[in-house]
Design an enzyme around this catalytic site. Structure first.
Site, PDB file in Angstrom:
ATOM      1  N   LYS A   1       8.999 -13.948   6.870  1.00  7.01           N
ATOM      2  CA  LYS A   1       8.515 -13.780   5.486  1.00  7.01           C
ATOM      3  C   LYS A   1       9.460 -14.494   4.510  1.00  7.01           C
ATOM      4  O   LYS A   1       9.019 -15.155   3.578  1.00  7.01           O
ATOM      5  CB  LYS A   1       8.374 -12.297   5.115  1.00  7.01           C
ATOM      6  CG  LYS A   1       7.921 -12.176   3.666  1.00  7.01           C
ATOM      7  CD  LYS A   1       7.225 -10.932   3.265  1.00  7.01           C
ATOM      8  CE  LYS A   1       6.809 -11.062   1.784  1.00  7.01           C
ATOM      9  NZ  LYS A   1       6.473  -9.813   1.137  1.00  7.01           N
TER      10      LYS A   1
ATOM     11  N   GLU B   1       1.688  -5.789   9.965  1.00  7.21           N
ATOM     12  CA  GLU B   1       2.255  -6.937   9.230  1.00  7.21           C
ATOM     13  C   GLU B   1       3.107  -7.794  10.172  1.00  7.21           C
ATOM     14  O   GLU B   1       3.174  -9.014  10.025  1.00  7.21           O
ATOM     15  CB  GLU B   1       3.116  -6.463   8.046  1.00  7.21           C
ATOM     16  CG  GLU B   1       2.381  -5.644   6.998  1.00  7.21           C
ATOM     17  CD  GLU B   1       1.448  -6.438   6.080  1.00  7.21           C
ATOM     18  OE1 GLU B   1       1.320  -7.664   6.248  1.00  7.21           O
ATOM     19  OE2 GLU B   1       0.814  -5.798   5.207  1.00  7.21           O
TER      20      GLU B   1
HETATM   21  N1  LIG Z   1       6.424  -5.848  -2.913  1.00  8.81           N
HETATM   22  C1  LIG Z   1       5.780  -6.370  -1.889  1.00  8.81           C
HETATM   23  O1  LIG Z   1       5.878  -7.559  -1.589  1.00  8.81           O
HETATM   24  C2  LIG Z   1       4.930  -5.476  -1.051  1.00  8.81           C
HETATM   25  C3  LIG Z   1       4.525  -5.906   0.214  1.00  8.81           C
HETATM   26  C4  LIG Z   1       3.774  -5.039   0.987  1.00  8.81           C
HETATM   27  C5  LIG Z   1       3.435  -3.788   0.502  1.00  8.81           C
HETATM   28  N2  LIG Z   1       3.843  -3.407  -0.735  1.00  8.81           N
HETATM   29  C6  LIG Z   1       3.493  -2.074  -1.274  1.00  8.81           C
HETATM   30  O2  LIG Z   1       4.060  -1.092  -0.424  1.00  8.81           O
HETATM   31  C7  LIG Z   1       3.280   0.094  -0.508  1.00  8.81           C
HETATM   32  C8  LIG Z   1       3.074   0.630   0.891  1.00  8.81           C
HETATM   33  O3  LIG Z   1       4.339   0.881   1.456  1.00  8.81           O
HETATM   34  P1  LIG Z   1       4.545   1.984   2.589  1.00  8.81           P
HETATM   35  O4  LIG Z   1       3.581   1.772   3.679  1.00  8.81           O
HETATM   36  O5  LIG Z   1       5.991   1.992   2.882  1.00  8.81           O
HETATM   37  O6  LIG Z   1       4.039   3.335   1.857  1.00  8.81           O
HETATM   38  P2  LIG Z   1       4.775   4.588   1.236  1.00  8.81           P
HETATM   39  O7  LIG Z   1       5.918   4.213   0.382  1.00  8.81           O
HETATM   40  O8  LIG Z   1       3.694   5.407   0.623  1.00  8.81           O
HETATM   41  O9  LIG Z   1       5.347   5.351   2.516  1.00  8.81           O
HETATM   42  C9  LIG Z   1       4.470   5.891   3.467  1.00  8.81           C
HETATM   43  C10 LIG Z   1       4.737   7.394   3.686  1.00  8.81           C
HETATM   44  O10 LIG Z   1       5.921   7.558   4.475  1.00  8.81           O
HETATM   45  C11 LIG Z   1       6.821   8.472   3.831  1.00  8.81           C
HETATM   46  N3  LIG Z   1       8.157   8.084   4.255  1.00  8.81           N
HETATM   47  C12 LIG Z   1       8.864   7.013   3.846  1.00  8.81           C
HETATM   48  N4  LIG Z   1       9.972   6.884   4.585  1.00  8.81           N
HETATM   49  C13 LIG Z   1       9.996   7.910   5.463  1.00  8.81           C
HETATM   50  C14 LIG Z   1      10.887   8.290   6.493  1.00  8.81           C
HETATM   51  N5  LIG Z   1      11.960   7.538   6.803  1.00  8.81           N
HETATM   52  N6  LIG Z   1      10.597   9.399   7.208  1.00  8.81           N
HETATM   53  C15 LIG Z   1       9.463  10.124   6.952  1.00  8.81           C
HETATM   54  N7  LIG Z   1       8.583   9.792   5.994  1.00  8.81           N
HETATM   55  C16 LIG Z   1       8.842   8.688   5.259  1.00  8.81           C
HETATM   56  C17 LIG Z   1       6.508   8.312   2.384  1.00  8.81           C
HETATM   57  O11 LIG Z   1       6.921   9.436   1.641  1.00  8.81           O
HETATM   58  C18 LIG Z   1       4.986   8.172   2.400  1.00  8.81           C
HETATM   59  O12 LIG Z   1       4.388   9.431   2.520  1.00  8.81           O
HETATM   60  C19 LIG Z   1       1.993  -0.274  -1.201  1.00  8.81           C
HETATM   61  O13 LIG Z   1       2.007   0.260  -2.502  1.00  8.81           O
HETATM   62  C20 LIG Z   1       2.016  -1.794  -1.242  1.00  8.81           C
HETATM   63  O14 LIG Z   1       1.361  -2.322  -2.368  1.00  8.81           O
HETATM   64  C21 LIG Z   1       4.587  -4.219  -1.510  1.00  8.81           C
HETATM   65 ZN   LIG Z   2      -0.042  -6.349   3.638  1.00  9.60          ZN
END
Ligand SMILES: NC(=O)c1ccc[n+]([C@@H]2O[C@H](COP(=O)([O-])OP(=O)(O)OC[C@H]3O[C@@H](n4cnc5c(N)ncnc54)[C@H](O)[C@@H]3O)[C@@H](O)[C@H]2O)c1
Ligand SMILES: [Zn+2]
Length: 353
Positions: free
Chosen positions: A214, A176
């Site tokens: 952003k 991103e």
């Molecule tokens: N609201 C928005 O504008 C927006 C923008 C982009 C993405 N999203 C959403 O975000 C989600 C993806 O987010 P993501 O990639 O953070 O996924 P996620 O929340 O699933 O986190 C990824 C993994 O990392 C683990 N984790 C989190 N923090 C950690 C840490 N500090 N140490 C070790 N493990 C950790 C989590 O438990 C998970 O297994 C999707 O559902 C997507 O739709 C929303």
């Molecule tokens: Zn994205």
């Protein structure tokens, strides 16, 4: 109501240290903290020691996109209710984008809305999900179908959380950031592309500039009528690729950032055919992604499956698919209609690294 996006985003561990005072000033009747089972293990102990907050009701959900569901929400609403939450309670979301999206939605809908705070703990949540106020959950296989745009009271971004984040999750968020450069700032793209490797400490320095990009886009077009669409660069094909791999569990699982990395390379090719992007620039984009992301084998059957999903994309009109493409690095063009014949060539461009 038009979202103003004037939410308070703070950076650094100091903000965490001040957080308790701010919460005390609000005089909430009770404080709830949502974690998933990974952030419960890796982040909750540090959160408690840094903030000194002990009077917390901790809510735990299972980690992973497959739990971003109404069922999880129902479970959390029940727990809030049973554990005495009222309109003057607040919810703190400590986790990645799944926790902040779902926790935000739970907070906005519980008793018609309680205050919530986001503490993103993944790179992706810091540079992307933390800005713009989108909350929500998935509906079956369809991502983010149910939700509300509502800003948290505050977003606290502390790069220290990244210390425990797995490398592939760092790489997912980094996609991103590369996108932010490609759609708005060539210098920023060049700085990122010359990073020797992806380490939490190095990436931490780039969180602020990415958030600023952003934020600026969302501020100018909160409702995604025009400019905000540029954030979808790489996502039209990327989402189709992500969904295809999600629904084919026998295949390798692709994280969001890994899928949109492929999407950005393919859409760079489309930029050459349908916009003024030079071949040299498209090759530079392909080479950069190949440097950070392992190649993904997409065979003829996968391509067909991905294109099938693309045809169902709600943004399509009359057999042509709507894209955000690049005129040059840093200069996007929205609403470009791409004829479907070009997709095969785009797959080939990606595959011939
Ligand atoms: N609201 C928005 O504008 C927006 C923008 C982009 C993405 N999203 C959403 O975000 C989600 C993806 O987010 P993501 O990639 O953070 O996924 P996620 O929340 O699933 O986190 C990824 C993994 O990392 C683990 N984790 C989190 N923090 C950690 C840490 N500090 N140490 C070790 N493990 C950790 C989590 O438990 C998970 O297994 C999707 O559902 C997507 O739709 C929303
Ligand atoms: Zn994205």
């Amino acid at each position: 109501m038009v979202m103003q996006n004037n939410v308070n985003i703070t950076f650094g561990t100091e903000a965490l240290l001040r957080f308790t005072k701010e919460l005390q000033a609000k005089d909430y009747s009770s404080l709830f903290l949502l974690v998933d089972n990974h952030t419960q293990e890796f982040c909750l102990p540090r959160f408690v020691s840094q903030t000194g907050l002990t009077q917390l009701e901790v809510l735990v959900m299972e980690a992973g996109e497959e739990h971003k569901t109404l069922q999880t929400c129902e479970n959390l609403w029940n727990q809030l209710s049973e554990r005495g939450a009222d309109r003057n309670s607040a919810l703190i979301n400590l986790g990645g984008g799944v926790v902040t999206d779902l926790g935000g939605f739970v907070a906005c809908t519980f008793k018609r809305g309680i205050d919530f705070y986001n503490l993103p703990t993944t790179l992706l949540a810091m540079v992307d999900a933390s800005v713009g106020g989108k909350t929500g959950i998935d509906l079956g296989a369809l991502k983010n179908q149910i939700g509300i745009i509502e800003e948290p009271k505050q977003v606290l971004i502390d790069a220290q959380w990244l210390q425990t984040l797995p490398q592939k999750e760092l790489r997912s968020g980094f996609a991103e950031m590369l996108k932010h450069g490609l759609i708005s700032n060539k210098d920023y793209w060049e700085q990122l592309k010359s990073l020797p490797k992806l380490e939490a400490d190095t990436l931490a320095e780039f969180i602020k500039p990415s958030v600023a990009i952003k934020k600026q886009v969302v501020l100018e077009d909160p409702r995604e009528k025009h400019l905000r669409k540029i954030l979808n660069f790489g996502h039209t094909l990327g989402h189709a690729i992500e969904s295809y791999y999600l629904t084919h569990p026998e295949k390798k699982r692709l994280l969001h950032g890994e899928a949109i990395a492929i999407g950005m390379v393919m859409e760079a090719y489309l930029g050459v055919s349908c916009c003024s992007l030079s071949n040299v620039a498209a090759e530079e984009i392909k080479k950069t992604f190949a440097q950070f992301y392992p190649p993904v084998e997409i065979d003829a059957q996968d391509r067909e499956g991905i294109l099938e999903l693309l045809r169902h994309d709600k943004k399509n009109k009359a057999g042509r698919v709507n894209f955000v493409l690049l005129k040059s690095i840093g200069v996007p063009e929205i609403d470009v209609k791409v004829p479907q014949e070009l997709f095969t060539q785009a797959f080939e461009f990606y595959g011939n690294s």
